[in-house]
Each structure stands twice: as structure tokens, then as C-alpha cells.
Design an enzyme around this catalytic site. Structure first.
Site, mmCIF file in Angstrom:
data_model
loop_
_atom_site.group_PDB
_atom_site.id
_atom_site.type_symbol
_atom_site.label_atom_id
_atom_site.label_comp_id
_atom_site.label_asym_id
_atom_site.label_seq_id
_atom_site.Cartn_x
_atom_site.Cartn_y
_atom_site.Cartn_z
ATOM 1 N N SER A 122 36.110 51.273 34.166
ATOM 2 C CA SER A 122 35.110 51.016 33.123
ATOM 3 C C SER A 122 33.966 52.013 33.188
ATOM 4 O O SER A 122 33.333 52.308 32.178
ATOM 5 C CB SER A 122 34.477 49.638 33.312
ATOM 6 O OG SER A 122 35.421 48.644 33.437
ATOM 7 N N HIS A 143 40.973 53.635 28.996
ATOM 8 C CA HIS A 143 40.098 52.471 29.144
ATOM 9 C C HIS A 143 40.439 51.438 28.083
ATOM 10 O O HIS A 143 39.958 51.503 26.958
ATOM 11 C CB HIS A 143 38.634 52.952 29.043
ATOM 12 C CG HIS A 143 37.624 51.882 29.226
ATOM 13 N ND1 HIS A 143 36.344 51.962 28.727
ATOM 14 C CD2 HIS A 143 37.697 50.686 29.848
ATOM 15 C CE1 HIS A 143 35.686 50.873 29.033
ATOM 16 N NE2 HIS A 143 36.478 50.079 29.702
ATOM 17 N N GLU A 155 39.724 53.652 24.908
ATOM 18 C CA GLU A 155 38.876 54.831 25.072
ATOM 19 C C GLU A 155 39.601 55.817 25.990
ATOM 20 O O GLU A 155 39.966 55.458 27.117
ATOM 21 C CB GLU A 155 37.551 54.371 25.705
ATOM 22 C CG GLU A 155 36.484 55.404 25.820
ATOM 23 C CD GLU A 155 35.134 54.735 26.149
ATOM 24 O OE1 GLU A 155 35.079 53.858 27.039
ATOM 25 O OE2 GLU A 155 34.127 55.107 25.524
ATOM 26 N N ASN A 193 30.624 51.428 27.717
ATOM 27 C CA ASN A 193 29.844 50.680 28.709
ATOM 28 C C ASN A 193 28.442 51.238 28.915
ATOM 29 O O ASN A 193 27.551 50.528 29.350
ATOM 30 C CB ASN A 193 30.606 50.589 30.023
ATOM 31 C CG ASN A 193 31.678 49.526 29.921
ATOM 32 O OD1 ASN A 193 31.465 48.500 29.278
ATOM 33 N ND2 ASN A 193 32.827 49.765 30.499
HETATM 34 N N1 LIG Z 1 37.489 42.832 32.887
HETATM 35 C C1 LIG Z 1 37.211 43.626 31.865
HETATM 36 O O1 LIG Z 1 36.711 43.194 30.813
HETATM 37 C C2 LIG Z 1 37.532 45.112 31.949
HETATM 38 C C3 LIG Z 1 37.565 45.862 30.769
HETATM 39 C C4 LIG Z 1 37.911 47.221 30.824
HETATM 40 C C5 LIG Z 1 38.181 47.808 32.064
HETATM 41 N N2 LIG Z 1 38.117 47.051 33.195
HETATM 42 C C6 LIG Z 1 38.424 47.725 34.469
HETATM 43 O O2 LIG Z 1 39.759 47.398 34.813
HETATM 44 C C7 LIG Z 1 39.895 47.384 36.244
HETATM 45 C C8 LIG Z 1 40.439 46.038 36.676
HETATM 46 O O3 LIG Z 1 39.537 45.011 36.265
HETATM 47 P P1 LIG Z 1 40.004 43.495 36.113
HETATM 48 O O4 LIG Z 1 39.002 42.819 35.268
HETATM 49 O O5 LIG Z 1 41.454 43.433 35.768
HETATM 50 O O6 LIG Z 1 39.817 42.992 37.637
HETATM 51 P P2 LIG Z 1 40.526 41.787 38.370
HETATM 52 O O7 LIG Z 1 39.647 41.439 39.521
HETATM 53 O O8 LIG Z 1 40.936 40.722 37.402
HETATM 54 O O9 LIG Z 1 41.896 42.447 38.913
HETATM 55 C C9 LIG Z 1 41.926 43.479 39.861
HETATM 56 C C10 LIG Z 1 43.239 43.361 40.623
HETATM 57 O O10 LIG Z 1 43.424 44.527 41.419
HETATM 58 C C11 LIG Z 1 44.082 44.111 42.589
HETATM 59 N N3 LIG Z 1 43.989 45.144 43.613
HETATM 60 C C12 LIG Z 1 42.947 45.471 44.418
HETATM 61 N N4 LIG Z 1 43.277 46.511 45.209
HETATM 62 C C13 LIG Z 1 44.554 46.853 44.878
HETATM 63 C C14 LIG Z 1 45.464 47.848 45.341
HETATM 64 N N5 LIG Z 1 45.118 48.707 46.306
HETATM 65 N N6 LIG Z 1 46.695 47.920 44.778
HETATM 66 C C15 LIG Z 1 47.051 47.050 43.800
HETATM 67 N N7 LIG Z 1 46.225 46.086 43.327
HETATM 68 C C16 LIG Z 1 45.010 45.988 43.869
HETATM 69 C C17 LIG Z 1 43.398 42.799 42.939
HETATM 70 O O11 LIG Z 1 44.171 42.044 43.859
HETATM 71 C C18 LIG Z 1 43.295 42.154 41.558
HETATM 72 O O12 LIG Z 1 44.435 41.367 41.249
HETATM 73 C C19 LIG Z 1 38.526 47.726 36.804
HETATM 74 O O13 LIG Z 1 38.457 49.097 37.030
HETATM 75 C C20 LIG Z 1 37.597 47.312 35.671
HETATM 76 O O14 LIG Z 1 36.357 47.986 35.706
HETATM 77 C C21 LIG Z 1 37.824 45.723 33.168
#
Ligand SMILES: NC(=O)c1ccc[n+]([C@@H]2O[C@H](COP(=O)([O-])OP(=O)(O)OC[C@H]3O[C@@H](n4cnc5c(N)ncnc54)[C@H](O)[C@@H]3O)[C@@H](O)[C@H]2O)c1
Length: 285
Positions: A122, A143, A155, A193
Site C-alpha cells: 500500500s 496495488h 494502481e 494512500n
Molecule cells: N487491507 C487493505 O485494505 C489493503 C488494500 C490494498 C493493499 N493492501 C496491502 O496488501 C498487503 C496484505 O494486506 P492484508 O490486508 O491482506 O493483510 P492481512 O493481515 O489480512 O494478510 C497478510 C497475510 O500475510 C501472511 N504472511 C505474513 N508473512 C508471510 C510470508 N512470509 N509468506 C506468506 N504469507 C505471509 C499472514 O499470515 C497473513 O495471512 C499489505 O501489503 C497491505 O498493505 C491492503
């Protein structure tokens, strides 16, 4: 570089909110998907999330195939080595630069060196993530927005060394998933963001300082500016930990106008992360 027309299997790293959404839309578009998380419990939770989302979409007649056919294209694993077969990998692990750099270094060592590695970060630097690999020219930001199956935008983030053909590939892949794209340079928070995070934090501060009730902060922004969700409900939806991580990166890179709200930090410290834990600014069933 491997062309999009040669992509059959998409690897997704992380089975959380975003990872399982990305796996779902890729499988819906006809790709075979391998989704990897660190614990089988997280993989299973991701697969369950996909199953219920596909069932909801099928009930609305929004799928061209039956949900079971789409689900059968997705396999879950905790073994990174299984991604050796992937023709493209999209990473969606936690928003932590060191963790992402480690994942990318591992991906570069197990996958073919002509494939694109994309990050769903993000706010973190795509350039720093890419420099953990031996192929920074084939690393790009993809993104996706939350919830991935519903939100139409992606994005495309261009790192310092991302090659033009990788950028073209990223737009084409997202378009093939039925998304519309725009492009951002690799600067903190990209376009979305950089603008969204201070808006959310200002909403939290306004609530904390008693400018309006929780409901009226959200209602005021919904009715007053025609957005579908106000800042507090949107923060719960994104995940308060994700909002805090993003805000801290922006604060560090861009200075005090991006300082995270105190109440955001307190809620994350209490473990109230929004919808995903059942409690944030609102309570969820
Ligand atoms: N939540 C949102 O609205 C959103 C929107 C756009 C982008 N993002 C980005 O997407 C990414 C994930 O966010 P999310 O909301 O899905 O988080 P989340 O906490 O729901 O999921 C993250 C997952 O990654 C796993 N993980 C951690 N280390 C790992 C590894 N080494 N190998 C494999 N899996 C691993 C965790 O166990 C978890 O299941 C982040 O970079 C976040 O900034 C999130």
C-alpha cells in the site's frame, strides 16, 4: 520476459484479506492459482473466504462459471517451493519492508528468472522491495483495492528500475482480471494512500476530539462529499493495523502532516483491528 499470453499459473503469497481476493479474481479470469501463507490455518481461512465470496457472487448471477469450477483452479500451500511453477507471482503479505524483502529474495531464488514479481504494497517502496531480488526490472507494484473482487481499480506502481515492458505487462494482467488501472511513480503512498491516509486520520482525530459523534463523522463525509464510506467505517474495513502501518510509513517519509491519530494507535494496541477482529470503531457480528 515471459509474456502474458504464456501465463497459466499465478502464484499469490499471503492468503489474508488481499491475497485471497487476488487469488479469487485470478481464478475467476481462468488462471490456475497457487496461494501460499505461512500457516495452514491461514491458507484454509483464505480458501474459506474465497468459497463464501464466490457463493455470494453466484447468488447474484455475477459469475460466468459455477463457483466450484473456479475454486478448483486454486490450491493452497505453506511451501514456497511450490511457486517454482508460477508464471507470475503477486505478493500480499503483511505491510513490513523486511518481511517483503525476504519474501522477494526467496521468490527470486525459487521462480524462473524471466517472470514478473508484483507487490500489493500500500505504501512501501517498490524500489526497496525490488532490490532484494536479482531482477529489479521485472518487479512492479500491483496495488489492488479492498475488497478485490468488488473494487474495479488497480494502481500500477513503477519502481526506479521497473522496465517499461513490465509496466505494460502489469496493466495488461490487471485488465485481463476485469480491472481498470492507473499509474503512480514509486513515491510514499503512491496516489491513493498519500491522499486517503491523512483523510482517515483526520476523521479519527475529529471523532476523538469530539467534533462529531462516530456516526456523524462518517455520515457527514458520506452525505457531504459523496463517498460510499466515511473515514471510520473505511478504516475498520481496511483493518486498523493496515491503516497504522501505512500511516507510519507516510509519517516517516513525508513528515508530521502524516502523523497517525492517537486513537488509531490505541485501538491497534488493544487488538481492535476493525471488521477482521469483530471490533474497531464499530462492532461487527
Ligand atoms: N487491507 C487493505 O485494505 C489493503 C488494500 C490494498 C493493499 N493492501 C496491502 O496488501 C498487503 C496484505 O494486506 P492484508 O490486508 O491482506 O493483510 P492481512 O493481515 O489480512 O494478510 C497478510 C497475510 O500475510 C501472511 N504472511 C505474513 N508473512 C508471510 C510470508 N512470509 N509468506 C506468506 N504469507 C505471509 C499472514 O499470515 C497473513 O495471512 C499489505 O501489503 C497491505 O498493505 C491492503
Amino acid at each position: 520476459m515471459r509474456e502474458l499470453s504464456a501465463v497459466e499459473t499465478v502464484g499469490v503469497v499471503g492468503a489474508g484479506t488481499m491475497g485471497h481476493g487476488i487469488a479469487q479474481v485470478a481464478a475467476t479470469a481462468g488462471y490456475d492459482v497457487t496461494m501460499r501463507d505461512v500457516e495452514s490455518e491461514y491458507v484454509d481461512r483464505g480458501l474459506e473466504g474465497i468459497a463464501s465470496s464466490l457463493d455470494r457472487l453466484a447468488a447474484k448471477d455475477a459469475l460466468a462459471e459455477d463457483p466450484e469450477t473456479i475454486r478448483s483452479r486454486i490450491s493452497g500451500t505453506t511451501d514456497l517451493a511450490v511457486l517454482a511453477d508460477a508464471d507470475l507471482v503477486v505478493e500480499a503479505v503483511i505491510e513490513d519492508l523486511e518481511v517483503k524483502r525476504e519474501v522477494f529474495a526467496d521468490l527470486a531464488s525459487v521462480t524462473d528468472d524471466d517472470i514478473v514479481l508484483a507487490t500489493n504494497t500500500s505504501t512501501l517502496s517498490v524500489t526497496s522491495i525490488a532490490s532484494a531480488t536479482d531482477r529489479a526490472d521485472r518487479v512492479v507494484g500491483l496495488h489492488f483495492m479492498n475488497p478485490v473482487p468488488v473494487m474495479e481499480g488497480v494502481e500500477v506502481v513503477v519502481g526506479e528500475r521497473t522496465a517499461d515492458e513490465t509496466v505494460v505487462f502489469a496493466h495488461a494482467f490487471a485488465t485481463d482480471l476485469g480491472k481498470e488501472t492507473w499509474e503512480s511513480d514509486d513515491k510514499p503512498g503512491f496516489v491513493t494512500n498519500r491522499i486517503l491516509m491523512p483523510w482517515i486520520n483526520e476523521g479519527i482525530r475529529a471523532y476523538d476530539e469530539g467534533v462529531a459523534t462516530r456516526d456523524d463523522v462518517d455520515r457527514g463525509m458520506r452525505l457531504g462529499t459523496n463517498v460510499p464510506m466515511g473515514p471510520l467505517e473505511l478504516a475498520d474495513h481496511i483493518g486498523l493495523d493496515v491503516v497504522l502501518d501505512a500511516s507510519e510509513t507516510l509519517h516517516e517519509e513525508l513528515g508530521d502532516r502524516y502523523k497517525p491519530a492517537y486513537l488509531l494507535k490505541r485501538k491497534v494496541a488493544a487488538g481492535d483491528l476493525g471488521k477482521k477482529t469483530g471490533e474497531g470503531f464499530y462492532a461487527y457480528e
